[in-house]
Write an enzyme that holds these catalytic residues in place. Sequence first.
Site, PDB file in Angstrom:
ATOM      1  N   ARG A 171     109.086  76.388   8.449  1.00 11.84           N
ATOM      2  CA  ARG A 171     108.013  75.867   9.316  1.00 11.84           C
ATOM      3  C   ARG A 171     108.541  74.745  10.228  1.00 11.84           C
ATOM      4  NH1 ARG A 171     106.834  79.727   7.371  1.00 11.84           N
ATOM      5  NH2 ARG A 171     105.104  80.251   6.000  1.00 11.84           N
ATOM      6  N   SER A 219      97.084  76.589   5.395  1.00 11.07           N
ATOM      7  CA  SER A 219      97.707  75.654   4.451  1.00 11.07           C
ATOM      8  C   SER A 219      97.923  74.301   5.118  1.00 11.07           C
ATOM      9  CB  SER A 219      99.056  76.196   3.978  1.00 11.07           C
ATOM     10  OG  SER A 219      98.831  77.338   3.178  1.00 11.07           O
ATOM     11  N   GLU A 289     102.000  70.420   6.760  1.00 14.74           N
ATOM     12  CA  GLU A 289     102.357  71.567   7.608  1.00 14.74           C
ATOM     13  C   GLU A 289     101.553  71.498   8.909  1.00 14.74           C
ATOM     14  OE1 GLU A 289     102.789  75.387   5.768  1.00 14.74           O
ATOM     15  OE2 GLU A 289     101.989  76.419   7.520  1.00 14.74           O
TER      16      GLU A 289
HETATM   17  C1  LIG Z   1      93.073  80.830   8.082  1.00 15.33           C
HETATM   18  C2  LIG Z   1      94.464  80.457   8.505  1.00 15.33           C
HETATM   19  C3  LIG Z   1      95.549  81.059   7.891  1.00 15.33           C
HETATM   20  C4  LIG Z   1      96.846  80.703   8.271  1.00 15.33           C
HETATM   21  N1  LIG Z   1      97.901  81.321   7.658  1.00 15.33           N
HETATM   22  C5  LIG Z   1      99.161  81.024   8.055  1.00 15.33           C
HETATM   23  C6  LIG Z   1     100.284  81.688   7.458  1.00 15.33           C
HETATM   24  O1  LIG Z   1     100.157  82.561   6.624  1.00 15.33           O
HETATM   25  N2  LIG Z   1     101.524  81.310   7.868  1.00 15.33           N
HETATM   26  C7  LIG Z   1     101.719  80.380   8.816  1.00 15.33           C
HETATM   27  O2  LIG Z   1     102.869  80.102   9.158  1.00 15.33           O
HETATM   28  N3  LIG Z   1     100.678  79.736   9.389  1.00 15.33           N
HETATM   29  C8  LIG Z   1      99.418  80.034   9.045  1.00 15.33           C
HETATM   30  N4  LIG Z   1      98.365  79.378   9.626  1.00 15.33           N
HETATM   31  C9  LIG Z   1      98.629  78.303  10.596  1.00 15.33           C
HETATM   32  C10 LIG Z   1      98.733  78.728  12.066  1.00 15.33           C
HETATM   33  O3  LIG Z   1      98.023  79.944  12.304  1.00 15.33           O
HETATM   34  C11 LIG Z   1     100.188  78.886  12.505  1.00 15.33           C
HETATM   35  O4  LIG Z   1     100.913  77.685  12.372  1.00 15.33           O
HETATM   36  C12 LIG Z   1     100.284  79.367  13.974  1.00 15.33           C
HETATM   37  O5  LIG Z   1     101.623  79.671  14.259  1.00 15.33           O
HETATM   38  C13 LIG Z   1      99.763  78.339  14.978  1.00 15.33           C
HETATM   39  O6  LIG Z   1      99.643  78.985  16.219  1.00 15.33           O
HETATM   40  P1  LIG Z   1      98.652  78.462  17.347  1.00 15.33           P
HETATM   41  O7  LIG Z   1      98.838  79.320  18.544  1.00 15.33           O
HETATM   42  O8  LIG Z   1      97.275  78.363  16.817  1.00 15.33           O
HETATM   43  O9  LIG Z   1      99.267  77.036  17.598  1.00 15.33           O
HETATM   44  P2  LIG Z   1      98.498  75.633  17.747  1.00 15.33           P
HETATM   45  O10 LIG Z   1      97.821  75.316  16.471  1.00 15.33           O
HETATM   46  O11 LIG Z   1      97.686  75.639  18.978  1.00 15.33           O
HETATM   47  O12 LIG Z   1      99.746  74.652  17.918  1.00 15.33           O
HETATM   48  C14 LIG Z   1     100.616  74.405  16.837  1.00 15.33           C
HETATM   49  C15 LIG Z   1     101.826  73.621  17.364  1.00 15.33           C
HETATM   50  O13 LIG Z   1     102.577  74.478  18.227  1.00 15.33           O
HETATM   51  C16 LIG Z   1     102.708  73.868  19.518  1.00 15.33           C
HETATM   52  N5  LIG Z   1     102.682  74.949  20.503  1.00 15.33           N
HETATM   53  C17 LIG Z   1     101.706  75.866  20.701  1.00 15.33           C
HETATM   54  N6  LIG Z   1     102.054  76.716  21.681  1.00 15.33           N
HETATM   55  C18 LIG Z   1     103.278  76.316  22.116  1.00 15.33           C
HETATM   56  C19 LIG Z   1     104.175  76.798  23.123  1.00 15.33           C
HETATM   57  N7  LIG Z   1     103.894  77.859  23.881  1.00 15.33           N
HETATM   58  N8  LIG Z   1     105.356  76.145  23.287  1.00 15.33           N
HETATM   59  C20 LIG Z   1     105.668  75.060  22.526  1.00 15.33           C
HETATM   60  N9  LIG Z   1     104.858  74.557  21.574  1.00 15.33           N
HETATM   61  C21 LIG Z   1     103.672  75.196  21.363  1.00 15.33           C
HETATM   62  C22 LIG Z   1     101.518  72.930  19.645  1.00 15.33           C
HETATM   63  O14 LIG Z   1     101.795  71.895  20.572  1.00 15.33           O
HETATM   64  C23 LIG Z   1     101.421  72.410  18.212  1.00 15.33           C
HETATM   65  O15 LIG Z   1     102.352  71.393  17.975  1.00 15.33           O
HETATM   66  C24 LIG Z   1      97.065  79.723   9.274  1.00 15.33           C
HETATM   67  C25 LIG Z   1      95.948  79.128   9.902  1.00 15.33           C
HETATM   68  C26 LIG Z   1      94.671  79.497   9.532  1.00 15.33           C
HETATM   69  C27 LIG Z   1      93.497  78.869  10.234  1.00 15.33           C
END
Ligand SMILES: Cc1cc2nc3c(=O)[nH]c(=O)nc-3n(C[C@H](O)[C@H](O)[C@H](O)COP(=O)(O)OP(=O)(O)OC[C@H]3O[C@@H](n4cnc5c(N)ncnc54)[C@H](O)[C@@H]3O)c2cc1C
Length: 301
Positions: A171, A219, A289
């Site tokens: 991560r 998480s 995380e």
């Molecule tokens: C119900 C649920 C289940 C989940 N299960 C998992 C799982 O199994 N495994 C897992 O790893 N995660 C899980 N997550 C967490 C999350 O979905 C992941 O971390 C996902 O990758 C975040 O993506 P996002 O587009 O929502 O990013 P955001 O939450 O919008 O951003 C996360 C970070 O990434 C940065 N970011 C976003 N886009 C970019 C870009 N284009 N360039 C540079 N930086 C960027 C943001 O600035 C921020 O720091 C879960 C979340 C939920 C709500």
Amino acid sequence: MSAVTSRITRIEALRNEPLRKHTSWRVGGPADLFYAPTSIAELRSVLADLPATTGIHWLGLGSNLLVRDGGIRGAVIATSSLPRDLERLDDHRVRASAGLACMLLAKRCVRWQLGPAAFFAGIPGTVGGALAMNAGAFGGETWTHVEAVTTIDRRGTVRERPRADFEIGYRAVRGAADEWFLGATFRFDHDEASSMDAIKEMLARRNAAQPLGVPSCGSVFRNPEGDFAGRLIEQAGLKGRRIGGAMVSDKHANFILNVADATAADIEALIAEVRAAVEKTSGVHLELEVRVVGEPVGGQV
Ligand SMILES: Cc1cc2nc3c(=O)[nH]c(=O)nc-3n(C[C@H](O)[C@H](O)[C@H](O)COP(=O)(O)OP(=O)(O)OC[C@H]3O[C@@H](n4cnc5c(N)ncnc54)[C@H](O)[C@@H]3O)c2cc1C
């Protein structure tokens, strides 16, 4: 809410946009400026217009973000309005843009017999967010499959970078400072047996183990080496513990749920309590995380 306009391409920016509308926890104060560019040209014009002193926060689907109640001073750039392209390059490789939802990447790749991409169905975020987090699920991890990425910097310069330019961990991703992801080329093994049933089965397992109907960020804590944060939190007796509208899930103790109009402050207070309790019962310091951004209420503007 009022709008300001970018000088070059007249992109509307929203002022004081409540970020709770853009995060899966449904909490978060306002962003000074909120941009949702719909093309790379618009994105470049936004970057060109922003003074060098203005902080920039990138936002995918907000599924890993705790935005504090005072919101974000500076600009938020949302990628989910950018073109969501997915192109098959050959038998093994695809190119996906940052704003594409991971679920769509998984489904399309499985149809192309690229079964190892199925794990992306478990990540409710964008490809850009998955790249930034090295998101993983069901034993798969984003950067295991990355061949190259496209990035953009503050000046709007677009670069193609090989995987070797990045340091990858659990991560965690470290690479060029002040560059953000516009997309990636992924490589997956070809698997004739790929089917949507694999995705359905993964999601059924997930539904059984996780509280998915209530706002959360998945998480909250990283799993410490050789253990599970959820197990340690449960062992500390914290399942169901509540502060304000935030509650440690009864189903999966590493999830903190927004059960009743929680504030970010409620969630942060519960995070602090969980940390202290686990440290006391197990001697383990849990690392976050989720990413915490923004100002507390009454923070410096
Ligand atoms: C119900 C649920 C289940 C989940 N299960 C998992 C799982 O199994 N495994 C897992 O790893 N995660 C899980 N997550 C967490 C999350 O979905 C992941 O971390 C996902 O990758 C975040 O993506 P996002 O587009 O929502 O990013 P955001 O939450 O919008 O951003 C996360 C970070 O990434 C940065 N970011 C976003 N886009 C970019 C870009 N284009 N360039 C540079 N930086 C960027 C943001 O600035 C921020 O720091 C879960 C979340 C939920 C709500």
